[in-house]
Design an enzyme around this catalytic site. Structure first.
Site, mmCIF file in Angstrom:
data_model
loop_
_atom_site.group_PDB
_atom_site.id
_atom_site.type_symbol
_atom_site.label_atom_id
_atom_site.label_comp_id
_atom_site.label_asym_id
_atom_site.label_seq_id
_atom_site.Cartn_x
_atom_site.Cartn_y
_atom_site.Cartn_z
ATOM 1 N N CYS A 194 3.752 -11.430 -23.895
ATOM 2 C CA CYS A 194 2.994 -10.280 -24.690
ATOM 3 C C CYS A 194 3.362 -9.128 -24.831
ATOM 4 O O CYS A 194 3.105 -8.411 -25.863
ATOM 5 C CB CYS A 194 1.506 -10.381 -23.894
ATOM 6 S SG CYS A 194 1.609 -10.105 -22.116
ATOM 7 N N GLU B 207 -4.283 -9.481 -12.646
ATOM 8 C CA GLU B 207 -3.382 -8.286 -13.685
ATOM 9 C C GLU B 207 -4.273 -7.226 -13.926
ATOM 10 O O GLU B 207 -4.487 -6.759 -15.265
ATOM 11 C CB GLU B 207 -3.111 -9.309 -15.170
ATOM 12 C CG GLU B 207 -2.477 -10.584 -14.868
ATOM 13 C CD GLU B 207 -1.893 -11.181 -16.194
ATOM 14 O OE1 GLU B 207 -0.760 -11.230 -16.258
ATOM 15 O OE2 GLU B 207 -2.809 -11.500 -17.128
#
Lengths: 657, 657
Positions: A419, A335
């Site tokens: 998120c 990520e």
């Protein structure tokens, strides 16, 4: 390697520009629409999806998730049994609640919503019940892994969750005046301060996922308690020191530190002390949150050793590792970041949270003073790679924000790892606070657009009323109202994208070259009510090229106008966007489209397209493909995938025409 | 959907062109060098690496493998304990041995190697000991999973292994005259015939990984036993019929058929009966092996229903799913096909085995008669995407054959899944058999190059002596020797890549347009010793373009000359190959390089390159990158990564100059 501790002192500045609180700024126009979507829809969606197990069936089928259910909702009093829906163990639940509360709080400024406020109050009541007598508060460690608190800071998001709850508490207090959650989190912060620190007997740890640092600065600012700032500074100073805390912690758990899933502490930016770091590495969101916290501490402590490191990291990000969208972190594997100039378009991860967090970082760099070096990038990330993560109506989301799609990348209503929705929600709902910075004797205007801002500066009260169709038009009028004539500086960002700007005060031209510094024009005068500042930013359509080291963009061109990056979508163009090319000499037309995508400006041009129609089924041949003229229509990148699903492309091939 | 069973009869042909046996053809020149590398090095390497646990340390570190050890070497007599090296359970061990034996057999024609022959004899002795009284033979099912034979044809490669052992046995018998392995495998084939078939009481199964079909045709041809051809035809006819065998078999194991790892029976081409198939789908090697077996059966049975299906599949492959290298199967996920025109270059899987298997399929399509439709593709795969899998010296291998590399794709000495090395080994060592086809009254010349072929045709004996520097030069002289004047047809392929060809017999020009059919010129005459055929194929450097539906190749050009596809390598060019472009009007120079890469012809041109030197660290800007002139040097694709590691690129960007 520059030794940051010997950085020159001359760049030290004691000037602090703090963002205005959210309620100080009323945004209208472009951002007004965005904030309204969040206040009217996203804020409720966040709450509903965080509590509702019934959402199970509606989650993106490609990413099966059992939903998000807070454990103190769904668990029996013994803490060992689940009741109701199946729950996947997500150790960052509390962070989703923190951001959801924060979004709700900012939204309450925009739109009364007693029902939502009541629901959030009930969540806060549950957190109150959950909190232990010593102040500790973690739904995960109290209900799912009791007895293991503070044993795995590296992997388990424990302080990260605390940070997001703190941010939520600060926002909710500011929005409603209700102190309960702020008091809960202050007690928790005190417990954290009793547990971590340089003093003997305390743990010298820090979180694997940064966030607590910037949250403690917020808490310190709102409560006036220096101890929270000091704790933030401790976490930053301690990060990456040897002996390495995560090594020691792993051994204490009986684990081999080498078995860290991500192999390198670059993943969480603890591979070396922060003042020695010079490359943006690892998980992109963690990096941006760390740098945000470092910038806050640099501002609050006037710490130039941090500032020097931050500027090195800023250069590394913006000169080698940033998408044109303001997105960052190309790789799904970590990520995060990979290698310099590695910016693949179709597979770009470019998580919404990362662009949001870059806005956070950039805005905090502006805390050290107005500088278009940061303001330009903040605007770039704000208008493009961050808000692309939220549908126009505020109901659907992107996690990844690629710059090219074959039509299968579409918005979802919720995510296994949720998120991004509350992160883009809270950023949009608080966008007014990014428009301005205020110091003792100055106001900096970082962003333009229709809005009214109220400030206290130089001992007086000032209202700035911006009237503008920005970002669709570069004409900006700023009316000044003061409670009395008042000497202060007004810093106005002249965007780097603007080739020609003109500025007047009460009709008199200002020499921009003489009055500008670091990309901001400064008007230092005695202001009085009725003063009128007019800034005209020429907003032509422009072509953008990438550094040839970015191999994915070679021979390609992107289109932009003002702060807006454009893309072509299949719905507006003939299929097979890859076959489109834009001759170098084609004129770009600017078209006002008030009824398209909530009101945008599109760009159109006459391009070319290779045709497959005379290939008779062949796959390869010696004659080049036949070309035909093709109308190209581009729309702002942030607004893509709000109509029927289809291909999308930012970087068009450029042809000689 | 065309119903293949009603395909028109008029295309039926009883003509069968069979490939010559390997020893009939002595290859020299380009292919002589390749065969020598295999005979002198690869054949021994295959044996050594198949038996030697000590290779553990030398295996590609990125693909950890405990080595390949045949179980009857390394296991205790009880069959439950390993002795010696750790062994990973690879159920396709026997297939690696089959191909290793086959490679060794063909290599023995080229070069006496008594040591290797002795070792292979010892392996055969072990297989003899392993064979069960009923003829069954599988090291996996006898030593690793005893009691489970024929319970999972879908996943476990049981008949696939049998097929490769059969091919090895046939080759070893032909090369050495030793019948032992052929007899062992004939007994096993008889056992398979007793187990599978349409008769009541027999299983109506077939293998998840095709191979047994084409192997049984080979066995039938060498033994003269029709039953083996019939069994091959049964497996082909039965494939994909309902009720689906793999469903029934799974349920019999107590498994849910839906839990098939690859989700769809397209993976192994059993999603529908083969005569109804019209798309190349699934695992590429499996598909090619199936189609090869289908082509053999079509030839042997004159079965036009198969031929019609094969031609549909051929079109689908060659018009929508084939790399310019002759490589195929872009995706690693299924080691196979994805969507039409999806041909990514850098991530191309394009397994060596798949291009080798395309050579097999194409050569078998030529069994139904000379047709450049198949011959051209055979040549394309042979000279490019297959032999790219073997280093020039025969010691290192590629599994994937991408058309673009950032420098990290390098040859390895062995592989976790070692299917490719023996596959490319056996193909190269037997390459002579692909040069020609022979029927009762005709010889077809499919490929050119320095070689001598010996044939029996039209009741006489014929020797054809080709003299040529092909593929580096298009001048071919074919001297004919016969035991007596003899009437037969000589079919000569006129490659599709050739823009101008001329043909003479004994100095007299032949009108190619009048004598050609299906891309072959036919010389039907009474041949006598001393006759001389001269074929001149103009071999200019040429540009190749891809169908615009192949989005990855849009705006790009590839270079080729004769059958050779070219690529640029970092070692010959300035770094950053992506920044190179080739103006449309640039002349391509043909350069003889006898001392480069074993003797090649390179192509050079004056190209352009974008420069990053005036970017001052910027990542994006409004001015296009500055271009400079850059010399471009291209080498044959098959020879890449035989020097220092570096970038490689096939499809260069094309610029207007």
């Amino acid at each position: 390697m520059t030794n940051a501790s010997t950085a020159p002192n001359e760049i030290a500045t004691r000037t602090r520009f703090r963002p205005p609180a959210v309620p100080q700024i009323d945004v209208r126009g472009f951002w007004g629409d965005r904030v309204d979507a969040v206040a009217a829809r996203t804020a409720d969606i966040l709450y509903d999806r965080c509590v509702a197990a019934r959402m199970l069936e509606q989650i993106d089928p490609d990413r099966p998730s059992p939903g998000v259910v807070i454990p103190f909702h769904s668990m029996s009093p013994t803490g060992n049994e689940f009741t109701g829906a199946t729950v996947t163990t997500q150790m960052f639940w509390d962070s989703d609640w923190g951001k959801t509360i924060e979004t709700a709080a900012y939204s309450l400024y925009r739109r009364r919503n007693p029902e939502l406020e009541k629901k959030i109050d009930a969540v806060i009541d549950m957190y109150e019940k959950l909190q232990q007598p010593d102040g500790y508060l973690s739904s995960w460690y109290q209900r799912i892994q009791p007895g293991l608190r503070w044993t795995n800071l590296r992997d388990c998001h424990e302080l990260y969750c605390a940070g997001h709850l703190i941010e939520g508490a600060v926002a909710y207090y500011q929005a409603t005046g209700k102190r309960k959650l702020l008091d809960i989190l202050s007690r928790y912060a005190d417990h954290i301060g009793d547990t971590f620190g340089p003093e003997p007997g305390k743990k010298r740890g820090y979180c694997g996922h940064e966030e607590i640092e910037l949250a403690l600065v917020k808490l310190g600012r709102v409560t006036g308690e220096q101890k929270y700032l000091d704790l933030a500074k401790f976490f930053i100073d301690e990060r990456g020191q040897e002996p390495h805390y995560f090594d020691q912690e792993a051994r204490a758990r009986g684990a081999d530190p080498k078995n860290f899933h991500f192999k390198t502490y670059e993943y969480n930016q603890s591979h070396k002390p922060v003042r020695e770091q010079d490359k943006v590495v690892g998980h992109a969101v963690r990096a941006m949150y760390l740098y945000s916290g470092m910038a806050d501490v640099a501002t609050e402590y006037g710490d130039d050793t941090l500032r020097v490191a931050l500027d090195r990291l800023w250069d590394d990000l913006t000169q080698k590792n940033l998408y044109l969208t303001g997105g960052l972190g190309p790789s799904a594997a970590n990520e995060g970041f990979t290698a310099d100039y590695d910016l693949p378009n179709e597979t770009a991860y470019a998580e919404t949270c990362a662009a949001v967090a870059l806005v956070f970082w950039a805005s905090r760099m502006l805390g050290m003073g107005p500088n278009a070096r940061y303001g330009d990038i903040m605007e770039q990330a704000l208008y493009n790679g961050s808000i692309s993560g939220l549908s126009l109506d505020g109901s659907r989301f992107f996690y990844e924000n690629p710059l090219e799609s074959r039509g299968r990348h579409n918005r979802w209503i919720w995510h296994r790892c949720p998120c991004c929705p509350p992160n883009i929600g809270r950023m949009v709902a608080s966008v007014g606070s990014y428009f301005y910075g205020q110091s003792e004797d100055a106001i900096a205007v970082h962003l333009y657009g229709d809005n009214t801002g109220r400030f206290e500066v130089a001992g007086g009260k000032v209202t700035l009323a911006q009237e503008s169709r920005y970002p669709w038009d570069g004409a900006i009028a700023i009316g000044v109202e003061t409670n009395a004539p008042l000497q202060f500086k007004l810093h106005l960002r002249i965007p780097g994208w603007c080739r020609k700007a003109s500025l007047t005060v009460n009709g008199e031209a200002v020499d921009l070259s003489a009055s500008s510094n670091n990309g901001y024009a400064t008007l230092d005068r005695r202001w009085k009510s009725g003063d009128m500042v007019k800034l005209d930013l020429e907003m032509d359509a422009r072509r953008i090229y990438a550094n040839p080291n970015v191999r994915q963009d070679l021979g390609r061109v992107a289109l932009a106008r003002g702060p807006m990056l454009y893309c072509v979508e299949e719905v507006d163009n003939r299929g097979g966007l890859s076959a489109l090319s834009l001759p170098v000499d084609t004129a770009l037309k600017i078209v006002d489209e008030p009824s398209l995508l909530g009101g945008i400006v599109s760009l159109t041009a006459t391009g070319e397209a290779e045709l497959a129609d005379d290939w008779n089924g062949g796959l390869y041949r010696s004659a080049p493909p036949r070309k035909t003229s093709a109308e190209v229509k581009a729309v702002p990148y942030f607004a893509w995938d709000n109509r029927e699903p289809g291909e999308m492309l930012v970087w068009l091939r450029e042809s000689k025409g």
